[in-house]
Enzyme design. Structure first.
Site, PDB file in Angstrom:
ATOM      1  N   GLU A  32       0.756  -0.956   0.115  1.00  0.00           N
ATOM      2  CA  GLU A  32       0.042  -0.052   0.162  1.00  0.00           C
ATOM      3  C   GLU A  32       0.862   1.169   0.132  1.00  0.00           C
ATOM      4  O   GLU A  32       1.645   1.115   1.133  1.00  0.00           O
ATOM      5  CB  GLU A  32      -0.636  -0.425   0.993  1.00  0.00           C
ATOM      6  CG  GLU A  32      -1.644   1.559   1.600  1.00  0.00           C
ATOM      7  CD  GLU A  32      -2.721   1.722   0.169  1.00  0.00           C
ATOM      8  OE1 GLU A  32      -2.386   3.121  -0.272  1.00  0.00           O
ATOM      9  OE2 GLU A  32      -3.571   1.296  -0.483  1.00  0.00           O
ATOM     10  N   GLN A  33       0.193   2.600  -0.746  1.00  0.00           N
ATOM     11  CA  GLN A  33       1.796   3.295  -0.475  1.00  0.00           C
ATOM     12  C   GLN A  33       1.356   4.213   0.617  1.00  0.00           C
ATOM     13  O   GLN A  33       2.427   5.416   0.503  1.00  0.00           O
ATOM     14  CB  GLN A  33       1.245   3.963  -2.254  1.00  0.00           C
ATOM     15  CG  GLN A  33      -0.250   4.635  -2.667  1.00  0.00           C
ATOM     16  CD  GLN A  33       0.183   5.450  -4.132  1.00  0.00           C
ATOM     17  OE1 GLN A  33       1.385   5.014  -4.818  1.00  0.00           O
ATOM     18  NE2 GLN A  33      -1.236   6.368  -4.598  1.00  0.00           N
ATOM     19  N   ARG A 106     -17.488   2.477   3.935  1.00  0.00           N
ATOM     20  CA  ARG A 106     -16.165   2.477   2.885  1.00  0.00           C
ATOM     21  C   ARG A 106     -14.889   1.819   4.009  1.00  0.00           C
ATOM     22  O   ARG A 106     -14.431   0.716   3.814  1.00  0.00           O
ATOM     23  CB  ARG A 106     -15.670   2.943   1.994  1.00  0.00           C
ATOM     24  CG  ARG A 106     -14.474   2.518   0.786  1.00  0.00           C
ATOM     25  CD  ARG A 106     -14.082   3.807   0.325  1.00  0.00           C
ATOM     26  NE  ARG A 106     -15.312   3.906  -0.228  1.00  0.00           N
ATOM     27  CZ  ARG A 106     -15.511   3.160  -2.152  1.00  0.00           C
ATOM     28  NH1 ARG A 106     -14.536   2.205  -2.231  1.00  0.00           N
ATOM     29  NH2 ARG A 106     -15.995   3.271  -2.818  1.00  0.00           N
ATOM     30  N   TYR A 218     -28.328   7.323   1.561  1.00  0.00           N
ATOM     31  CA  TYR A 218     -28.588   6.136   2.582  1.00  0.00           C
ATOM     32  C   TYR A 218     -28.072   5.979   3.942  1.00  0.00           C
ATOM     33  O   TYR A 218     -27.307   6.511   4.249  1.00  0.00           O
ATOM     34  CB  TYR A 218     -28.623   4.286   1.911  1.00  0.00           C
ATOM     35  CG  TYR A 218     -27.077   4.652   1.092  1.00  0.00           C
ATOM     36  CD1 TYR A 218     -25.497   4.454   2.108  1.00  0.00           C
ATOM     37  CD2 TYR A 218     -26.734   5.260   0.055  1.00  0.00           C
ATOM     38  CE1 TYR A 218     -24.519   4.062   1.617  1.00  0.00           C
ATOM     39  CE2 TYR A 218     -25.417   5.067  -0.575  1.00  0.00           C
ATOM     40  CZ  TYR A 218     -24.480   4.755   0.331  1.00  0.00           C
ATOM     41  OH  TYR A 218     -22.848   4.914  -0.478  1.00  0.00           O
ATOM     42  N   ASP A 300     -10.747  -1.626  -9.682  1.00  0.00           N
ATOM     43  CA  ASP A 300     -11.003  -0.508 -11.099  1.00  0.00           C
ATOM     44  C   ASP A 300      -9.311  -0.919 -11.660  1.00  0.00           C
ATOM     45  O   ASP A 300      -9.402  -0.494 -12.721  1.00  0.00           O
ATOM     46  CB  ASP A 300     -10.817   0.947  -9.810  1.00  0.00           C
ATOM     47  CG  ASP A 300     -12.100   1.067  -9.406  1.00  0.00           C
ATOM     48  OD1 ASP A 300     -12.812   0.488  -9.984  1.00  0.00           O
ATOM     49  OD2 ASP A 300     -11.948   2.199  -8.457  1.00  0.00           O
TER      50      ASP A 300
END
Length: 394
Positions: A32-33, A106, A218, A300
């Site tokens: 992970e950067q 998230r 939501y 993605d």
């Protein structure tokens, strides 16, 4: 022997991939950067196709503890607030598809995956690593970072997002093409529901459709918080790579114009706004857009999409389980064939979701006669238009 796989990217797709691979005893090192593992953004909608996969990863109980389970999806006109269509969720989704429809924050979903990966302990979690070079051979992959560190494995999974470095290792003609800037800008806000008047609190997913814009609200975090997103066809501001730009209600209102009183009241009640520019790529054209020899892409990195079908995170999670299933208990020697099977199994579904998301954007933001026809169809067909059996049952 289990394979040693390097995973570039520690977001939802990368962690889901590492977790799925670890279940077959493969070693998955995640790079992970950022200096810490974490997520920006706010809400994520998880259809039954996604919650079913998370249950397969033994995350069902943990997921239910962090999620909200909305009772319906209701579509309104942004102009006058009138209801256009309604789709029952809650128990109706569970009964129809065998899995729930959830809304989560998230960061909560990311935290759930990270905890599960750490508990497995089959690979390293490496932060502050910006990969700048990838070299492949017949049986190895080597990655090196900007600070002159290097790692070697028997395969690489690119989960490094829209601006993927791993993507450049593919043999497809689109591998080095830049993403498409859509000209759409998204604003998001998050608030604790107890801070809102009762009339503005939500137990369902509400969507408002207007000319060249739409909004969605939501519940998340067990229903205690409310996530609000507005997307308008507005000139992008700031760095297209920045998903967390500071913004304001004034900028949002300038982009969206007038809307119904109930929506305006909700927007005005938000304590602050963040913005980002939407980009995507053309739908996946073939399996070559997702894997090549010892390099495969998930999420993605392979198929970025506009959020008009709420399936960006979902497709990354589907990818993760499909990749692990294709590799199974296979050894390092079997990686190229397994990655090829994975790409063959996934590319057409991802392409369909990408194309449908783009089409939904055109429908959601329609103007003139098309908008009138859309509203009439929604009033007549309601849930039949909103349900997605091909997606949720797949």
């Amino acid at each position: 022997m289990p394979a040693h796989i390097l995973v570039a990217g520690g977001g939802i797709g990368g962690l889901a991939t590492a977790l799925a691979l670890s279940r077959n005893r493969h070693r998955a090192d995640v790079f992970e950067q950022a200096t810490v593992f974490g997520e920006i953004g706010a809400g994520v909608q998880l259809g039954p196709n996604v919650t079913r996969r998370l249950q397969q990863l033994d995350l069902g109980t943990g997921l239910a503890a962090i999620a909200a389970c909305p009772d319906a999806l209701v579509v309104h006109s942004a102009g006058n607030g009138a209801e256009l269509a309604r789709l029952p969720l809650g128990s109706a989704m569970q009964q129809r598809y065998g899995a729930p429809y959830f809304c989560v924050h998230r960061a909560d979903l990311h935290g759930l995956l990270l905890e599960a990966v750490r508990a497995r302990g089959t690979g390293a979690l490496v932060t502050a690593t910006h990969i700048e070079q990838i070299e492949t051979s017949d049986d190895l992959v080597c990655v090196s970072s900007t600070d002159a560190r290097a790692w070697e494995g028997e395969a690489l999974v690119g989960a490094d997002g829209l601006w993927s470095m791993a993507r450049q290792q593919l043999a497809s003609t689109s591998a080095t093409e830049p993403p498409r800037v859509t000209g759409h800008t998204a604003w998001r806000a998050l608030i604790e529901q107890s801070a809102l008047p009762m009339a503005l609190r939500r137990t369902r997913v509400d969507v408002w459709l207007g000319p060249q814009l739409h909004a969605v609200a939501y519940p998340v975090r067990g229903g205690d918080w409310l996530n609000v997103v507005v997307i308008a066809e507005s000139a992008p501001a700031g760095d297209a790579r920045d998903w967390d730009q500071a913004s304001s209600i004034a900028a949002l209102k300038q982009a969206m114009g007038r809307s119904c009183a109930s929506l305006q009241a909700l927007l005005d009640a938000m304590p602050g706004w963040r913005a980002w520019s939407l980009s995507d790529r053309a739908p996946v054209a073939s399996a070559a857009d997702m894997a090549h020899e010892r390099v495969a892409l998930v999420g993605d990195a392979a198929h970025p999409m506009v959020p008009y079908l709420a399936q960006g995170a979902g497709m990354a999670i589907e990818d993760a389980l499909a990749l692990a299933e294709a590799l199974g208990n296979g050894s390092a020697a079997e990686v190229p064939a397994a990655f090829s099977r994975y790409a063959d199994a996934r590319w057409a579904r991802n392409a369909r979701v990408q194309a449908r998301a783009r089409r939904n954007g055109e429908i959601f933001h329609a103007t003139g006669a098309v908008r009138l026809g859309r509203d009439m169809a929604m009033r007549m067909l309601g849930a039949k238009l909103l349900d997605q059996p091909w997606l949720y049952g797949g």
